[in-house]
Enzyme design. Sequence first.
Site, PDB file in Angstrom:
ATOM      1  N   CYS A   1       7.062  -7.963   6.136  1.00 34.80           N
ATOM      2  CA  CYS A   1       8.178  -7.666   6.832  1.00 34.80           C
ATOM      3  C   CYS A   1       8.486  -8.671   7.819  1.00 34.80           C
ATOM      4  CB  CYS A   1       7.931  -6.303   7.653  1.00 34.80           C
ATOM      5  SG  CYS A   1       9.241  -5.667   8.221  1.00 34.80           S
TER       6      CYS A   1
ATOM      7  N   GLU B   1       0.748  -1.049   0.101  1.00 34.88           N
ATOM      8  CA  GLU B   1      -0.096  -0.073  -0.022  1.00 34.88           C
ATOM      9  C   GLU B   1       0.727   1.011   0.028  1.00 34.88           C
ATOM     10  OE1 GLU B   1      -2.154  -1.030   3.394  1.00 34.88           O
ATOM     11  OE2 GLU B   1      -0.615  -0.333   4.590  1.00 34.88           O
TER      12      GLU B   1
ATOM     13  N   GLU C   1      10.452  -3.180   6.072  1.00 31.92           N
ATOM     14  CA  GLU C   1      11.763  -2.569   6.582  1.00 31.92           C
ATOM     15  C   GLU C   1      12.880  -2.179   5.452  1.00 31.92           C
ATOM     16  OE1 GLU C   1      13.100  -1.317   9.482  1.00 31.92           O
ATOM     17  OE2 GLU C   1      14.625  -0.922   7.994  1.00 31.92           O
TER      18      GLU C   1
ATOM     19  N   SER D   1      12.321   3.728  14.654  1.00 35.22           N
ATOM     20  CA  SER D   1      11.613   3.401  15.441  1.00 35.22           C
ATOM     21  C   SER D   1      11.935   2.791  16.897  1.00 35.22           C
ATOM     22  CB  SER D   1      10.665   2.289  14.717  1.00 35.22           C
ATOM     23  OG  SER D   1      10.010   2.928  13.489  1.00 35.22           O
TER      24      SER D   1
HETATM   25  N1  SAH Z   1       9.886  -0.718   9.058  1.00 40.29           N
HETATM   26  C1  SAH Z   1      10.202   0.672   9.263  1.00 40.29           C
HETATM   27  C2  SAH Z   1       9.347   1.554   8.551  1.00 40.29           C
HETATM   28  C3  SAH Z   1       7.768   1.195   8.247  1.00 40.29           C
HETATM   29  S1  SAH Z   1       6.882   1.213   9.751  1.00 40.29           S
HETATM   30  C4  SAH Z   1      10.021   0.860  10.770  1.00 40.29           C
HETATM   31  O1  SAH Z   1       9.527   0.101  11.316  1.00 40.29           O
HETATM   32  O2  SAH Z   1      10.277   1.996  10.960  1.00 40.29           O
HETATM   33  C5  SAH Z   1       6.407   2.882   9.909  1.00 40.29           C
HETATM   34  C6  SAH Z   1       6.125   3.154  11.295  1.00 40.29           C
HETATM   35  O3  SAH Z   1       4.663   2.976  11.681  1.00 40.29           O
HETATM   36  C7  SAH Z   1       7.096   2.797  12.154  1.00 40.29           C
HETATM   37  O4  SAH Z   1       7.451   3.796  13.174  1.00 40.29           O
HETATM   38  C8  SAH Z   1       6.137   1.718  13.012  1.00 40.29           C
HETATM   39  O5  SAH Z   1       6.583   1.534  14.332  1.00 40.29           O
HETATM   40  C9  SAH Z   1       4.847   2.339  12.915  1.00 40.29           C
HETATM   41  N2  SAH Z   1       3.658   1.388  13.077  1.00 40.29           N
HETATM   42  C10 SAH Z   1       3.519  -0.004  12.504  1.00 40.29           C
HETATM   43  N3  SAH Z   1       2.409  -0.551  13.017  1.00 40.29           N
HETATM   44  C11 SAH Z   1       1.743   0.527  13.729  1.00 40.29           C
HETATM   45  C12 SAH Z   1       0.486   0.533  14.401  1.00 40.29           C
HETATM   46  N4  SAH Z   1      -0.340  -0.614  14.495  1.00 40.29           N
HETATM   47  N5  SAH Z   1      -0.053   1.668  14.711  1.00 40.29           N
HETATM   48  C13 SAH Z   1       0.774   2.587  14.803  1.00 40.29           C
HETATM   49  N6  SAH Z   1       2.115   2.900  14.307  1.00 40.29           N
HETATM   50  C14 SAH Z   1       2.416   1.681  13.946  1.00 40.29           C
HETATM   51 FE1  SF4 Z   2       8.490  -4.380   9.988  1.00 41.85          FE
HETATM   52 FE2  SF4 Z   2       8.335  -1.616  10.614  1.00 41.85          FE
HETATM   53 FE3  SF4 Z   2       6.271  -3.209  10.860  1.00 41.85          FE
HETATM   54 FE4  SF4 Z   2       8.393  -3.543  12.300  1.00 41.85          FE
HETATM   55  S1  SF4 Z   2       7.075  -1.800  12.501  1.00 41.85           S
HETATM   56  S2  SF4 Z   2       7.148  -5.150  11.567  1.00 41.85           S
HETATM   57  S3  SF4 Z   2       9.951  -3.088  11.086  1.00 41.85           S
HETATM   58  S4  SF4 Z   2       7.343  -2.856   9.009  1.00 41.85           S
END
Ligand code: SAH
Ligand code: SF4
Length: 387
Positions: A114, A94, A171, A224
């Site tokens: 991921c 997406e 990621e 993150s």
């Molecule tokens: N993998 C990378 C980038 C994609 S996730 C990373 O983890 O940084 C992008 C952001 O969305 C990250 O900060 C992640 O922690 C956050 N995220 C993932 N799932 C989420 C959720 N259910 N609610 C709020 N933020 C979320």
């Molecule tokens: Fe992957 Fe980012 Fe989701 Fe963690 S928050 S599972 S690193 S996409």
Amino acid sequence: MTTSPTNLLDLDQAALKAWCEGVGEKPFRATQLFRWIHQRGVGDFEAMSDLAKSLRAKLAGAAEVRPLTAIADKASADGTRKWLFDVGAGNAVETVFIPEDDRATLCISSQAGCAVGCRFCSTGHQGFSRNLTTGEIIAQLWHAEHRMRAELGLGPGERAISNVVMMGMGEPLQNYAQLVPALRMMLDDHGYGLSRRRVTVSTSGVVPMIDRLREDCPVALAVSLHAPDDALRDVLVPINKKYPIDELLSACERYLDAAPRDFITFEYCMLDGVNDSPAQARALVSLVKDRLPVKFNLIPFNPFPESGLKRSPRERVLAFGEVLIDAGIVTTIRKTRGDDIDAACGQLAGEVQDRTDAQRRMAARAIPIVPAAPSARAPTSPLPPKQ
Ligand code: SAH
Ligand code: SF4
């Protein structure tokens, strides 16, 4: 043996020059071609009117501009737009367009699924399918930029998208080789012309790749974090077991030498009773204070049933933020956007994959997902069991 045509979206300008040279064309032809594709959004070589006929003849059959197929396109009442793109073999990724007063941000995916498997992330719960190619990463921007330009009636030279964040599914630093050429195309003046400050890579903390990004293509960095100590971060963000917080912070310090901004953004997803106590906020302060300049972005958790986790109540998020702000740390709380179209990390794709699993989905929907009352759980309480 027939070889499939080269997807020109896979090639940054340097690679396109090499490709053109390989078919006996001058490098400036590559620049012309690159501008047609990325600046003007044209994928049909015959429509590239000022391109030499000889080059158009060589391109026919040997190359193509391969778009992604949108299998869903949803518009939110607040202007947020979300596309779900088919990437084959039952996988979908997406892309989300988020307009604001002074900017418009595109949130791009880097992988189908991921492998990091964060507890609070719907993409993580889906597991890993495959890396996206450079062409698939840039095709998200290509599609969104030119689609939105047309819809918004923008003139030549006007851009629909001013910022890109690699915060969709996946990621990015675990798909490094495909990511970097895509970043270069975003920055290229003949491509999307975005400044390094307006392109952000978000990572769960792949330390060696943070160092490589600093060397190869230092754009803005978001990390993150989600926990103030290794014990909790090991559970929430499992890659922490490999690259613990202290190593991660050191990599951030090194990154600052080359970073386009003089701070690193730390993302912190607020989970009710798990990582949202004032004591944990104070622990965060002592972690980063006097060590490196950071900006905290507190993210209200987007609940999904399989996580077994809840969003922190608003007042708890505010209290947490206040501790950081009182300590002199710039802190923002992310606005939730596009709630009516599930425009949050991994959520729409999750729904599509669950399509065949109607029974479980029905049961899951029956679970209340937002706490009705303020948090009653003690800050130290263990995580609920994984479902
Ligand atoms: N993998 C990378 C980038 C994609 S996730 C990373 O983890 O940084 C992008 C952001 O969305 C990250 O900060 C992640 O922690 C956050 N995220 C993932 N799932 C989420 C959720 N259910 N609610 C709020 N933020 C979320
Ligand atoms: Fe992957 Fe980012 Fe989701 Fe963690 S928050 S599972 S690193 S996409």
